[in-house]
Design a protein around this motif. Sequence first.
Motif, PDB file in Angstrom:
ATOM      1  N   ILE A   1      67.705  71.683  51.732  1.00 50.42           N
ATOM      2  CA  ILE A   1      68.014  71.279  53.119  1.00 50.42           C
ATOM      3  C   ILE A   1      66.760  70.731  53.806  1.00 50.42           C
ATOM      4  N   MET A   2      65.662  71.403  53.584  1.00 51.72           N
ATOM      5  CA  MET A   2      64.405  70.913  54.158  1.00 51.72           C
ATOM      6  C   MET A   2      64.111  69.490  53.674  1.00 51.72           C
ATOM      7  N   ARG A   3      64.299  69.295  52.380  1.00 54.74           N
ATOM      8  CA  ARG A   3      64.037  67.974  51.800  1.00 54.74           C
ATOM      9  C   ARG A   3      64.970  66.921  52.410  1.00 54.74           C
ATOM     10  N   ARG A   4      66.226  67.300  52.647  1.00 55.47           N
ATOM     11  CA  ARG A   4      67.169  66.344  53.253  1.00 55.47           C
ATOM     12  C   ARG A   4      66.733  65.961  54.666  1.00 55.47           C
ATOM     13  N   TYR A   5      66.212  66.928  55.431  1.00 57.26           N
ATOM     14  CA  TYR A   5      65.714  66.584  56.772  1.00 57.26           C
ATOM     15  C   TYR A   5      64.502  65.661  56.684  1.00 57.26           C
ATOM     16  N   MET A   6      63.659  65.920  55.700  1.00 53.04           N
ATOM     17  CA  MET A   6      62.506  65.017  55.517  1.00 53.04           C
ATOM     18  C   MET A   6      62.972  63.587  55.279  1.00 53.04           C
ATOM     19  N   MET A   7      63.986  63.450  54.410  1.00 56.88           N
ATOM     20  CA  MET A   7      64.465  62.101  54.074  1.00 56.88           C
ATOM     21  C   MET A   7      65.046  61.421  55.309  1.00 56.88           C
ATOM     22  N   ARG A   8      65.816  62.176  56.087  1.00 56.65           N
ATOM     23  CA  ARG A   8      66.450  61.582  57.272  1.00 56.65           C
ATOM     24  C   ARG A   8      65.422  61.112  58.283  1.00 56.65           C
ATOM     25  N   ILE A   9      64.449  61.981  58.520  1.00 51.90           N
ATOM     26  CA  ILE A   9      63.413  61.610  59.509  1.00 51.90           C
ATOM     27  C   ILE A   9      62.601  60.424  58.972  1.00 51.90           C
ATOM     28  N   ALA A  10      62.252  60.506  57.691  1.00 55.43           N
ATOM     29  CA  ALA A  10      61.469  59.411  57.099  1.00 55.43           C
ATOM     30  C   ALA A  10      62.236  58.095  57.208  1.00 55.43           C
ATOM     31  N   GLU A  11      63.548  58.155  56.991  1.00 58.01           N
ATOM     32  CA  GLU A  11      64.338  56.921  57.058  1.00 58.01           C
ATOM     33  C   GLU A  11      64.310  56.319  58.467  1.00 58.01           C
ATOM     34  N   GLN A  12      64.432  57.170  59.466  1.00 57.97           N
ATOM     35  CA  GLN A  12      64.397  56.641  60.842  1.00 57.97           C
ATOM     36  C   GLN A  12      63.040  56.027  61.164  1.00 57.97           C
ATOM     37  N   LEU A  13      61.977  56.701  60.741  1.00 58.47           N
ATOM     38  CA  LEU A  13      60.639  56.140  60.981  1.00 58.47           C
ATOM     39  C   LEU A  13      60.472  54.842  60.195  1.00 58.47           C
ATOM     40  N   ALA A  14      61.034  54.830  58.988  1.00 56.40           N
ATOM     41  CA  ALA A  14      60.926  53.637  58.142  1.00 56.40           C
ATOM     42  C   ALA A  14      61.593  52.446  58.824  1.00 56.40           C
ATOM     43  N   LYS A  15      62.771  52.675  59.388  1.00 57.56           N
ATOM     44  CA  LYS A  15      63.464  51.575  60.069  1.00 57.56           C
ATOM     45  C   LYS A  15      62.614  51.050  61.219  1.00 57.56           C
ATOM     46  N   GLY A  16      61.974  51.963  61.918  1.00 54.21           N
ATOM     47  CA  GLY A  16      61.130  51.564  63.054  1.00 54.21           C
ATOM     48  C   GLY A  16      59.917  50.763  62.625  1.00 54.21           C
ATOM     49  N   SER A  17      59.514  50.893  61.350  1.00 51.74           N
ATOM     50  CA  SER A  17      58.343  50.148  60.868  1.00 51.74           C
ATOM     51  C   SER A  17      58.755  48.986  59.975  1.00 51.74           C
ATOM     52  N   ASP A  18      60.018  48.606  60.026  1.00 54.81           N
ATOM     53  CA  ASP A  18      60.501  47.475  59.238  1.00 54.81           C
ATOM     54  C   ASP A  18      60.356  47.711  57.728  1.00 54.81           C
ATOM     55  N   CYS A  19      60.541  48.969  57.318  1.00 53.48           N
ATOM     56  CA  CYS A  19      60.501  49.285  55.880  1.00 53.48           C
ATOM     57  C   CYS A  19      61.910  49.198  55.315  1.00 53.48           C
ATOM     58  N   GLN A  20      62.006  48.799  54.064  1.00 53.15           N
ATOM     59  CA  GLN A  20      63.326  48.664  53.440  1.00 53.15           C
ATOM     60  C   GLN A  20      63.605  49.752  52.402  1.00 53.15           C
ATOM     61  N   ALA A  21      62.665  50.656  52.203  1.00 47.34           N
ATOM     62  CA  ALA A  21      62.881  51.709  51.199  1.00 47.34           C
ATOM     63  C   ALA A  21      61.963  52.891  51.488  1.00 47.34           C
TER      64      ALA A  21
END
Length: 388
Positions: free
Chosen positions: A264-284
């Motif tokens: 579950i912790m890892r899933r939260y990491m992925m979700r937060i990372a994805e949102q930050l990634a979108k904000g930085s124009d990252c595609q992966a």
Amino acid sequence: MDELILLKCGELALKGLNRRSFEDVLMKNCRRRLEGLGSFHIYSSQSTIYVEPQGAQIDLDEAVERLLRVFGIAALTRAGVMQKDFADIREKAVPYLEAALARAKTFKVEAKRSDKSFPMKSPELCRELGAVLLEAYPYLTVDVHHPDVTVYIEIRERAAYLHTDQLPGAGGLPIGTSGNAMLLISGGIDSPVAGYMMAKRGLRVYAVHFVSPPYTSEHALEKVKTLCKRMSAYCGRIRLAVVPFTALQEAIRDNCPEDLFTVIMRRYMMRIAEQLAKGSDCQALITGESVAQVASQTLHAIACTDVACEMPVLRPVIGMDKNEIVKIAYKIDTFETSILPYEDCCTVFTPKHPRTRPQLRYVLEAEKKMDEQLVQQAIAATEYCVIG
Ligand code: ATP
Ligand code: MG
């Protein structure tokens, strides 16, 4: 005598029509990486990039060291610049090659004449320059099959260039030509290597690190910053997002079954990372996961974390043994830092018996008890720094 650095582009040559823009990106990356060393004139011609120092004080050894870590370069060499005139070549070649030939017993000369108006043909140029060197260095003999040193004379558009064997470059593709990706970086051995591997494929790497003060210390964060600094020798400047993760980890501990804590912790990491990634124009996203290395990296666990976000998750070390990863960590100089013994947030509240075959439906059920606002709060409290 004038000296410069010649860069041979690698896979760029395969890219057909894109080649020009790839070369432009590569030259820009080289300029950035040489910042602080003085002024350089950098230009390309016939699949070679020329790096010309503007001034005699410039430390070319350091310039070579830095360029050896720039992706997109297949090979590089320092070269002496001479007029396209054999008298000038003859005069300058002997002193220029002194150090390179001092340890050699045998040598050969190879000539390349891309300027066909040069009056001597390549075999004649090899013969004549070979004779000059034999006379100047009588202890040498010619060996065309297995020489200790090969001397290259290249007659090109603007000048003649003299050099010995090239050094192998970092290979790969210029950073920025394949897009951007967000690396989840821990203080461990694997994630810096994963970031390096994807940067090599032309990705610009952004980084995100989760901290859980007071369970994790300032030292742990400093360690991650040091890792980013080391990586930046290859990856260029890295923007690091530092996410406060304490509240989420405590909420998981208080509300979810202990054996699902890690997934579950890892899933939260992925979700937060994805949102930050979108904000930085990252595609992966990029992680340092390797199958079955630890309990959270079984296929079942990876299946659960994989669906936590929509973006592709790149896991370049997924099929590598630890010793293979360690070898790269040594090469990129992150190993010594990675093994410093500071707590990572992953080791905080680690369950005694983590579930190695977590099932998504139980995970989703458990997450219902979580307050989703904590995710937005963590993102809002994220701090950034630029490293390298
Ligand atoms: P590493 O050597 O990269 O730490 P690991 O073998 O210790 O990997 P885990 O601790 O299970 O493995 O972590 C797996 C991956 O999760 C890491 O490679 C990294 O991508 C990500 N990760 C772990 N901890 C953090 C953290 N604190 N911040 C950001 N990402 C993390
Ligand atoms: Mg780790």
